[in-house]
Design a protein around this motif. Structure first.
Motif, PDB file in Angstrom:
ATOM      1  N   UNK A 109      56.932 -38.996  -1.378  1.00 58.40           N
ATOM      2  CA  UNK A 109      55.662 -39.675  -1.629  1.00 58.40           C
ATOM      3  C   UNK A 109      55.093 -39.291  -2.981  1.00 58.40           C
ATOM      4  N   UNK A 110      55.184 -38.006  -3.319  1.00 59.81           N
ATOM      5  CA  UNK A 110      54.633 -37.546  -4.586  1.00 59.81           C
ATOM      6  C   UNK A 110      55.466 -37.942  -5.788  1.00 59.81           C
ATOM      7  N   UNK A 111      56.680 -38.463  -5.549  1.00 54.61           N
ATOM      8  CA  UNK A 111      57.562 -38.851  -6.649  1.00 54.61           C
ATOM      9  C   UNK A 111      57.757 -40.360  -6.734  1.00 54.61           C
ATOM     10  N   UNK A 112      56.958 -41.114  -5.999  1.00 52.45           N
ATOM     11  CA  UNK A 112      56.956 -42.561  -6.174  1.00 52.45           C
ATOM     12  C   UNK A 112      58.039 -43.310  -5.433  1.00 52.45           C
ATOM     13  N   UNK A 113      58.581 -42.722  -4.369  1.00 54.35           N
ATOM     14  CA  UNK A 113      59.584 -43.418  -3.575  1.00 54.35           C
ATOM     15  C   UNK A 113      58.954 -43.918  -2.280  1.00 54.35           C
ATOM     16  N   UNK A 114      59.149 -45.199  -1.971  1.00 55.09           N
ATOM     17  CA  UNK A 114      58.645 -45.750  -0.710  1.00 55.09           C
ATOM     18  C   UNK A 114      59.419 -45.125   0.447  1.00 55.09           C
ATOM     19  N   UNK A 115      58.730 -44.890   1.576  1.00 50.28           N
ATOM     20  CA  UNK A 115      59.308 -44.078   2.645  1.00 50.28           C
ATOM     21  C   UNK A 115      59.476 -44.880   3.929  1.00 50.28           C
ATOM     22  N   UNK A 116      60.637 -44.702   4.561  1.00 49.34           N
ATOM     23  CA  UNK A 116      60.910 -45.217   5.906  1.00 49.34           C
ATOM     24  C   UNK A 116      61.174 -44.009   6.794  1.00 49.34           C
ATOM     25  N   UNK A 117      60.642 -44.041   8.018  1.00 54.42           N
ATOM     26  CA  UNK A 117      60.899 -42.931   8.932  1.00 54.42           C
ATOM     27  C   UNK A 117      60.921 -43.437  10.368  1.00 54.42           C
ATOM     28  N   UNK A 118      61.552 -42.643  11.226  1.00 50.37           N
ATOM     29  CA  UNK A 118      61.596 -42.945  12.642  1.00 50.37           C
ATOM     30  C   UNK A 118      60.468 -42.263  13.396  1.00 50.37           C
ATOM     31  N   UNK A 119      60.526 -42.274  14.735  1.00 49.02           N
ATOM     32  CA  UNK A 119      59.423 -41.740  15.540  1.00 49.02           C
ATOM     33  C   UNK A 119      59.415 -40.223  15.674  1.00 49.02           C
ATOM     34  N   UNK A 120      60.518 -39.537  15.343  1.00 44.30           N
ATOM     35  CA  UNK A 120      60.602 -38.089  15.537  1.00 44.30           C
ATOM     36  C   UNK A 120      60.090 -37.375  14.294  1.00 44.30           C
ATOM     37  N   UNK A 121      58.787 -37.128  14.247  1.00 48.52           N
ATOM     38  CA  UNK A 121      58.163 -36.574  13.035  1.00 48.52           C
ATOM     39  C   UNK A 121      58.162 -35.061  12.999  1.00 48.52           C
ATOM     40  N   UNK A 122      58.423 -34.400  14.118  1.00 45.47           N
ATOM     41  CA  UNK A 122      58.582 -32.954  14.126  1.00 45.47           C
ATOM     42  C   UNK A 122      57.354 -32.209  13.655  1.00 45.47           C
ATOM     43  N   UNK A 123      57.571 -31.141  12.899  1.00 44.56           N
ATOM     44  CA  UNK A 123      56.483 -30.250  12.492  1.00 44.56           C
ATOM     45  C   UNK A 123      55.548 -30.881  11.467  1.00 44.56           C
ATOM     46  N   UNK A 124      55.921 -31.999  10.869  1.00 45.73           N
ATOM     47  CA  UNK A 124      55.074 -32.637   9.870  1.00 45.73           C
ATOM     48  C   UNK A 124      54.323 -33.840  10.445  1.00 45.73           C
ATOM     49  N   UNK A 164      54.256 -51.298  -3.712  1.00 44.81           N
ATOM     50  CA  UNK A 164      52.969 -51.197  -3.017  1.00 44.81           C
ATOM     51  C   UNK A 164      52.963 -50.024  -2.050  1.00 44.81           C
ATOM     52  N   UNK A 165      54.053 -49.860  -1.300  1.00 43.19           N
ATOM     53  CA  UNK A 165      54.133 -48.760  -0.344  1.00 43.19           C
ATOM     54  C   UNK A 165      54.179 -47.413  -1.066  1.00 43.19           C
ATOM     55  N   UNK A 166      54.938 -47.345  -2.140  1.00 42.44           N
ATOM     56  CA  UNK A 166      55.074 -46.096  -2.884  1.00 42.44           C
ATOM     57  C   UNK A 166      53.744 -45.667  -3.497  1.00 42.44           C
ATOM     58  N   UNK A 167      52.981 -46.625  -4.009  1.00 40.44           N
ATOM     59  CA  UNK A 167      51.683 -46.279  -4.602  1.00 40.44           C
ATOM     60  C   UNK A 167      50.741 -45.720  -3.547  1.00 40.44           C
ATOM     61  N   UNK A 168      50.718 -46.342  -2.377  1.00 39.55           N
ATOM     62  CA  UNK A 168      49.860 -45.850  -1.300  1.00 39.55           C
ATOM     63  C   UNK A 168      50.293 -44.455  -0.863  1.00 39.55           C
ATOM     64  N   UNK A 169      51.599 -44.213  -0.794  1.00 37.49           N
ATOM     65  CA  UNK A 169      52.099 -42.897  -0.395  1.00 37.49           C
ATOM     66  C   UNK A 169      51.743 -41.844  -1.436  1.00 37.49           C
ATOM     67  N   UNK A 170      51.857 -42.203  -2.706  1.00 37.09           N
ATOM     68  CA  UNK A 170      51.508 -41.260  -3.776  1.00 37.09           C
ATOM     69  C   UNK A 170      50.032 -40.871  -3.679  1.00 37.09           C
ATOM     70  N   UNK A 171      49.184 -41.831  -3.369  1.00 35.45           N
ATOM     71  CA  UNK A 171      47.750 -41.545  -3.240  1.00 35.45           C
ATOM     72  C   UNK A 171      47.493 -40.543  -2.125  1.00 35.45           C
ATOM     73  N   UNK A 172      48.131 -40.751  -0.968  1.00 38.94           N
ATOM     74  CA  UNK A 172      47.944 -39.830   0.159  1.00 38.94           C
ATOM     75  C   UNK A 172      48.468 -38.443  -0.192  1.00 38.94           C
TER      76      UNK A 172
END
Length: 400
Positions: free
Chosen positions: A316-331, A368-376
């Motif tokens: 997120x901090x490096x400008x890559x849009x992220x896809x993830x599944x439901x198992x988020x674990x410790x984060x 668009x997704x990457x920019x929103x992730x970078x902001x968070x």
């Protein structure tokens, strides 16, 4: 303090624990003002770094467990815990002469707060939440104004309006409660070999590129299925794979070749030329490189269970849009923040990964997704700076 009085004082401070050589409260060296920090916090390393950057020469000391700064000197521990009573607190302040006290994670050592108020030492409390249940509102937060240490604190910093309203309801003066925004850990981006990045970038120019970061072998089939589907629509697409376990790199590469995909292996110094469809790295050590080269990242470990091995704020901090599944674990908290801000694409299963990858390899969707992730991901740094500025506003001006 010196001699037998010191010995008695610090033995009393440590309670029933006996030490051959009791600790002395030695202030960190230097001539700058001293800020004491009390209360364990994941954000303390970032706060300490921000304080040092904004006020060169500032001295920091910890009362309690020490959090280690990422890439910065650790905050020295002045004492293993704050003084438990008024007399010891007054003597500590006389010995160290701090310019300010910062309390984190709701730590409110009552005796020390009263002593600071009496001595004119400003106290800032960084409060992630204000207790709401009647059982927790008693004591520190819901005592009479004459006895409650919270009402003797110079400044309370809270994350949002609702928390501020709760603080005011419990009797804190409005002028003493400020909103800074939610405090979250600041994640340093993984390092990158910049010459290597510049050498690889032309080989990926104008190609749809996506990354499977920290990918376990158990999720390889799902990722390769998604890439095969993507190739039917975008035949020049390139998949970068950084295995979670280096020992599984060859098995992942062989699985891709068995599907008829053209594979390059990083450990053999093979390059992702125009005919290569999958590039397999040896391990996750070069993730800083792949995050920067891939506009889209699937976070491995989130589909098959067991939780994600990597922190989501890295891509997120490096400008890559992220896809993830439901198992988020410790984060889980960080993933929730990204999902709520529509800053990541969550997929329920392997079948849902395929359309998500195809959607996000369209440049406008990924951007668009990457920019929103970078902001968070970077909001935490802005909040920590605001907290540091508030603390430093209480200190005397630096001398020319």
């Amino acid at each position: 303090m010196s001699g037998l009085a010191d010995l008695a004082f610090w033995r009393h401070l440590r309670g029933t624990r006996t030490l051959a050589t009791p600790p002395d409260p030695v202030a960190p060296p230097g001539d700058g003002p001293l800020v004491l920090i009390c209360g364990p916090s994941d954000a303390m390393p970032g706060l300490a770094g921000a304080l040092r950057r904004l006020r060169p020469g500032l001295r920091l000391g910890a009362l309690g467990p020490v959090a280690v700064d990422r890439g910065d000197p650790a905050v020295p521990q002045v004492l293993p815990e704050p003084p438990p009573d008024a007399a010891l607190s007054r003597r500590l302040l006389a010995a160290l002469d701090p310019a300010a006290l910062v309390l984190t994670d709701g730590a409110v050592p009552a005796a020390l707060v009263f002593a600071c108020d009496d001595a004119g030492v400003p106290v800032t409390l960084v409060a992630g939440q204000i207790p709401r249940a009647p059982a927790t509102q008693r004591g520190l937060w819901h005592d009479s104004r004459a006895r409650s240490p919270v009402t003797r604190i110079a400044r309370v910093l809270v994350p949002d309006r609702a928390t501020r309203a709760e603080a005011l309801r419990l009797g804190l003066a409005p002028a003493r409660v400020d909103i800074t925004g939610p405090l979250s850990p600041v994640i340093d981006p993984p390092p990158v070999n910049r010459p290597e990045a510049e050498a690889l970038r032309p080989l990926m120019h104008a190609r749809p590129v996506w990354l499977a970061a920290a990918l376990p072998l158990a999720e390889a089939d799902a990722v390769l299925d998604a890439h095969a589907a993507l190739l039917t629509a975008r035949h020049r697409a390139l998949l970068l794979i950084a295995p979670a376990d280096p020992a599984e790199a060859e098995a992942i590469a062989s699985t891709a070749e068995a599907r008829g995909l053209s594979v390059a292996r990083r450990e053999r110094d093979e390059e992702p030329g125009p005919g290569v469809q999958v590039m397999v790295a040896g391990d996750a050590a070069e993730l800083g490189l792949w995050y920067r080269l891939a506009p889209v990242t699937f976070m491995g470990g989130t589909l098959a269970g067991g939780g994600a091995a990597r922190h989501p704020f890295e891509p997120a901090g490096l400008g890559s849009a992220i896809i993830h599944g439901p198992a988020t674990g410790e984060h889980g908290a960080e993933w929730t923040a990204l999902d709520r801000a529509r800053a990541a694409r969550k997929v329920a299963n392997a079948a849902a990964l395929r359309p998500a990858v195809e959607d996000l390899t369209a440049p406008d969707q990924a951007a668009a997704l990457a920019h929103a992730a970078w902001t968070v991901a970077t909001d935490g740094a802005a909040v920590i700076r605001r907290i540091a500025e508030a603390v430093l506003s209480d200190l005397p001006e630096a001398r020319g």
